[in-house]
Write an enzyme that holds these catalytic residues in place. Sequence first.
Site, PDB file in Angstrom:
ATOM      1  CD  GLN A   1      16.765  10.812  -3.814  1.00 41.24           C
ATOM      2  OE1 GLN A   1      16.015   9.852  -3.664  1.00 41.24           O
ATOM      3  NE2 GLN A   1      17.401  11.365  -2.808  1.00 41.24           N
TER       4      GLN A   1
ATOM      5  N   GLY B   1      11.532  14.589  -4.733  1.00 50.81           N
ATOM      6  CA  GLY B   1      11.490  14.717  -3.278  1.00 50.81           C
ATOM      7  C   GLY B   1      10.278  13.985  -2.713  1.00 50.81           C
ATOM      8  N   GLY B   2       9.610  14.594  -1.744  1.00 52.27           N
ATOM      9  CA  GLY B   2       8.466  13.955  -1.082  1.00 52.27           C
ATOM     10  C   GLY B   2       7.364  13.564  -2.058  1.00 52.27           C
TER      11      GLY B   2
ATOM     12  CD  GLU C   1       7.878 -12.343 -20.850  1.00 56.42           C
ATOM     13  OE1 GLU C   1       8.612 -12.375 -21.844  1.00 56.42           O
ATOM     14  OE2 GLU C   1       6.774 -11.806 -20.819  1.00 56.42           O
TER      15      GLU C   1
ATOM     16  CD  GLU D   1       4.784 -26.787 -12.475  1.00 53.77           C
ATOM     17  OE1 GLU D   1       5.265 -27.474 -11.540  1.00 53.77           O
ATOM     18  OE2 GLU D   1       4.417 -27.256 -13.561  1.00 53.77           O
TER      19      GLU D   1
ATOM     20  NE  ARG E   1      10.698  21.803  -4.712  1.00 55.25           N
ATOM     21  CZ  ARG E   1       9.829  22.208  -3.790  1.00 55.25           C
ATOM     22  NH1 ARG E   1       8.801  22.981  -4.129  1.00 55.25           N
ATOM     23  NH2 ARG E   1       9.975  21.840  -2.535  1.00 55.25           N
TER      24      ARG E   1
ATOM     25  CB  ILE F   1      -1.007 -17.876 -14.549  1.00 54.57           C
ATOM     26  CG1 ILE F   1      -0.212 -19.137 -14.153  1.00 54.57           C
ATOM     27  CG2 ILE F   1      -1.393 -17.887 -16.027  1.00 54.57           C
ATOM     28  CD1 ILE F   1       1.221 -19.222 -14.692  1.00 54.57           C
TER      29      ILE F   1
ATOM     30  N   GLY G   1      10.212 -21.768 -10.803  1.00 57.84           N
ATOM     31  CA  GLY G   1      10.115 -20.430 -11.396  1.00 57.84           C
ATOM     32  C   GLY G   1      11.292 -20.226 -12.331  1.00 57.84           C
TER      33      GLY G   1
HETATM   34  C1  LIG Z   1       3.892  -9.833 -11.898  1.00 61.32           C
HETATM   35  C2  LIG Z   1       4.310 -11.199 -12.372  1.00 61.32           C
HETATM   36  C3  LIG Z   1       3.709 -11.765 -13.497  1.00 61.32           C
HETATM   37  C4  LIG Z   1       4.065 -13.039 -13.926  1.00 61.32           C
HETATM   38  N1  LIG Z   1       3.416 -13.600 -14.989  1.00 61.32           N
HETATM   39  C5  LIG Z   1       3.715 -14.875 -15.363  1.00 61.32           C
HETATM   40  C6  LIG Z   1       2.982 -15.522 -16.426  1.00 61.32           C
HETATM   41  O1  LIG Z   1       2.106 -14.936 -17.057  1.00 61.32           O
HETATM   42  N2  LIG Z   1       3.286 -16.816 -16.710  1.00 61.32           N
HETATM   43  C7  LIG Z   1       4.244 -17.518 -16.033  1.00 61.32           C
HETATM   44  O2  LIG Z   1       4.442 -18.678 -16.353  1.00 61.32           O
HETATM   45  N3  LIG Z   1       4.929 -16.937 -15.030  1.00 61.32           N
HETATM   46  C8  LIG Z   1       4.702 -15.640 -14.683  1.00 61.32           C
HETATM   47  N4  LIG Z   1       5.386 -15.043 -13.650  1.00 61.32           N
HETATM   48  C9  LIG Z   1       6.381 -15.831 -12.917  1.00 61.32           C
HETATM   49  C10 LIG Z   1       7.802 -15.406 -13.174  1.00 61.32           C
HETATM   50  O3  LIG Z   1       8.220 -15.805 -14.444  1.00 61.32           O
HETATM   51  C11 LIG Z   1       8.644 -15.968 -12.024  1.00 61.32           C
HETATM   52  O4  LIG Z   1       8.302 -15.226 -10.860  1.00 61.32           O
HETATM   53  C12 LIG Z   1      10.132 -15.870 -12.309  1.00 61.32           C
HETATM   54  O5  LIG Z   1      10.514 -16.766 -13.316  1.00 61.32           O
HETATM   55  C13 LIG Z   1      10.963 -16.146 -11.034  1.00 61.32           C
HETATM   56  O6  LIG Z   1      10.557 -17.339 -10.467  1.00 61.32           O
HETATM   57  P1  LIG Z   1      10.230 -17.398  -8.887  1.00 61.32           P
HETATM   58  O7  LIG Z   1       9.273 -16.315  -8.564  1.00 61.32           O
HETATM   59  O8  LIG Z   1       9.877 -18.781  -8.541  1.00 61.32           O
HETATM   60  O9  LIG Z   1      11.601 -16.995  -8.198  1.00 61.32           O
HETATM   61  P2  LIG Z   1      12.827 -17.981  -7.944  1.00 61.32           P
HETATM   62  O10 LIG Z   1      13.023 -18.907  -9.079  1.00 61.32           O
HETATM   63  O11 LIG Z   1      12.674 -18.560  -6.580  1.00 61.32           O
HETATM   64  O12 LIG Z   1      14.040 -16.962  -7.944  1.00 61.32           O
HETATM   65  C14 LIG Z   1      14.233 -16.016  -6.874  1.00 61.32           C
HETATM   66  C15 LIG Z   1      15.379 -15.141  -7.237  1.00 61.32           C
HETATM   67  O13 LIG Z   1      16.564 -15.909  -7.315  1.00 61.32           O
HETATM   68  C16 LIG Z   1      17.467 -15.279  -8.187  1.00 61.32           C
HETATM   69  N5  LIG Z   1      17.998 -16.308  -9.099  1.00 61.32           N
HETATM   70  C17 LIG Z   1      17.310 -17.071  -9.958  1.00 61.32           C
HETATM   71  N6  LIG Z   1      18.135 -17.919 -10.608  1.00 61.32           N
HETATM   72  C18 LIG Z   1      19.379 -17.683 -10.102  1.00 61.32           C
HETATM   73  C19 LIG Z   1      20.667 -18.240 -10.341  1.00 61.32           C
HETATM   74  N7  LIG Z   1      20.830 -19.229 -11.223  1.00 61.32           N
HETATM   75  N8  LIG Z   1      21.713 -17.755  -9.640  1.00 61.32           N
HETATM   76  C20 LIG Z   1      21.564 -16.788  -8.717  1.00 61.32           C
HETATM   77  N9  LIG Z   1      20.372 -16.216  -8.459  1.00 61.32           N
HETATM   78  C21 LIG Z   1      19.297 -16.657  -9.146  1.00 61.32           C
HETATM   79  C22 LIG Z   1      16.716 -14.165  -8.923  1.00 61.32           C
HETATM   80  O14 LIG Z   1      17.077 -12.906  -8.372  1.00 61.32           O
HETATM   81  C23 LIG Z   1      15.279 -14.481  -8.601  1.00 61.32           C
HETATM   82  O15 LIG Z   1      14.478 -13.306  -8.569  1.00 61.32           O
HETATM   83  C24 LIG Z   1       5.065 -13.754 -13.235  1.00 61.32           C
HETATM   84  C25 LIG Z   1       5.685 -13.165 -12.127  1.00 61.32           C
HETATM   85  C26 LIG Z   1       5.322 -11.913 -11.696  1.00 61.32           C
HETATM   86  C27 LIG Z   1       6.008 -11.316 -10.496  1.00 61.32           C
END
Ligand SMILES: Cc1cc2nc3c(=O)[nH]c(=O)nc-3n(C[C@H](O)[C@H](O)[C@H](O)COP(=O)(O)OP(=O)(O)OC[C@H]3O[C@@H](n4cnc5c(N)ncnc54)[C@H](O)[C@@H]3O)c2cc1C
Length: 402
Positions: free
Chosen positions: A347, A350-351, A374, A140, A279, A170, A144
């Site tokens: 890397q 290169g370009g 995930e 949501e 290369r 999603i 996340g």
């Molecule tokens: C291409 C893509 C496809 C997706 N598909 C799905 C799907 O099909 N279904 C679904 O339900 N979700 C999906 N997601 C959502 C995904 O699971 C979330 O983006 C992910 O869980 C991270 O949540 P957030 O984006 O809210 O980041 P946040 O929760 O805000 O986290 C931001 C960053 O904080 C850091 N972090 C997190 N926890 C901690 C901690 N405890 N300590 C220190 N640092 C931390 C990590 O580096 C993280 O990247 C998808 C995301 C993407 C990018």
Amino acid sequence: MSANTELDLHSALAWPFFEPRHRELAAGIEAWCREKLKHEDHKDVDATCRHLVRELGAAGWLKYGVGGVAYGGHGDTIDTRAVCLLRETLAKHSGLADFALAMQGLGSGAISLGGTHEQKTRYLPRVANGTALAAFALSEPEAGSDVAAMALSAREDGDAYVLDGDKTWISNGGIADFYVVFARTGEAPGARGISAFIVDADTPGLEIAERIDVIAPHPLARLHFAGARVPRSQMLGVPGEGFKLAMRTLDIFRTSVAAASLGFARHAMAEGISRAASRKMFGQTLGDFQLTQAKLAQMALTIDSSALLVYRAAWLRDQGESVTREAAMAKWHASEGAQQVIDAAVQLHGGMGVQSGTAVEMLYREIRALRIYEGATEVQQLIIGRDLLKAHAAATAGDNAK
Ligand SMILES: Cc1cc2nc3c(=O)[nH]c(=O)nc-3n(C[C@H](O)[C@H](O)[C@H](O)COP(=O)(O)OP(=O)(O)OC[C@H]3O[C@@H](n4cnc5c(N)ncnc54)[C@H](O)[C@@H]3O)c2cc1C
């Protein structure tokens, strides 16, 4: 693609994690990819995804991600090693083909694991033959990494639940035929007050609020639920147990995200070796320099260590073991490692490495999200650390009781 990737996967298949059927499967999917993915068009990702799911279903590849022969699956349970081999091979050839297969398994995993006979009969055969597209709706806008903070509510009303709130990021959002949605039913605070529902895409009150563009395009959306009425018979498992079901699903599919990372890395490695060998520079080839050889050696080490972690986790799960720690290790190491391998391949080019449309440029964009979804890398680290402390506490309690 060069022969290098073939040799590597071939030698890994001799490891004791695999049975003869896995070697046959790997050869079969490789041949299929070479024949079917040659002319893939990514201009319209929705149409391409639908097409890929149909083709993967018709060829029988989707059965491995579905549990129960009676419901169209290949075996009684999801075959983790097979799913990983399929994902590794598909990812080597096409990120979108890998995505199409992965989402059928992830989107229906909770039904395979926790569905009733009626639910399985209604959804799984169509998932397995590629005629229905599945999606997994957990994240949501404000929940996340912290999944237990989810706010989307499911309120009991007669013989139904009424869903209100948003899900975002999603995958397959907008093209899925159904969504497995996790919602707050409130039996207890936090993770113990969440339940899972199968929500058909045409349910009144469910709308695609926004399509989301990402650097490696695939169907992705924000879903909005406004008084969406879902029959009680669509609840998966028992009230309040949805979080556990989501985590059990992720235990399987996290390992497969690691396998996909491995496929991307193998492709990058093959491209890197070809470039290094051909290369010309400074009167010799790029590969003649020891700095290049060290780079290739590091890439190979990262790939082999990732493969060992991926197939250890997959094999253990297929033996019926809990693999929370092993799956987290595989996902962390393989996704971060693949990013490094791909960056090294860029890397070496290169370009050309950053020129739009080259294989390594596409891989560079493709791998990034796997370190986030995930469970981001940091979440995997926490899972491993907590699991170690839990094991220590259990062992200490055991010692004290003696
Ligand atoms: C291409 C893509 C496809 C997706 N598909 C799905 C799907 O099909 N279904 C679904 O339900 N979700 C999906 N997601 C959502 C995904 O699971 C979330 O983006 C992910 O869980 C991270 O949540 P957030 O984006 O809210 O980041 P946040 O929760 O805000 O986290 C931001 C960053 O904080 C850091 N972090 C997190 N926890 C901690 C901690 N405890 N300590 C220190 N640092 C931390 C990590 O580096 C993280 O990247 C998808 C995301 C993407 C990018």
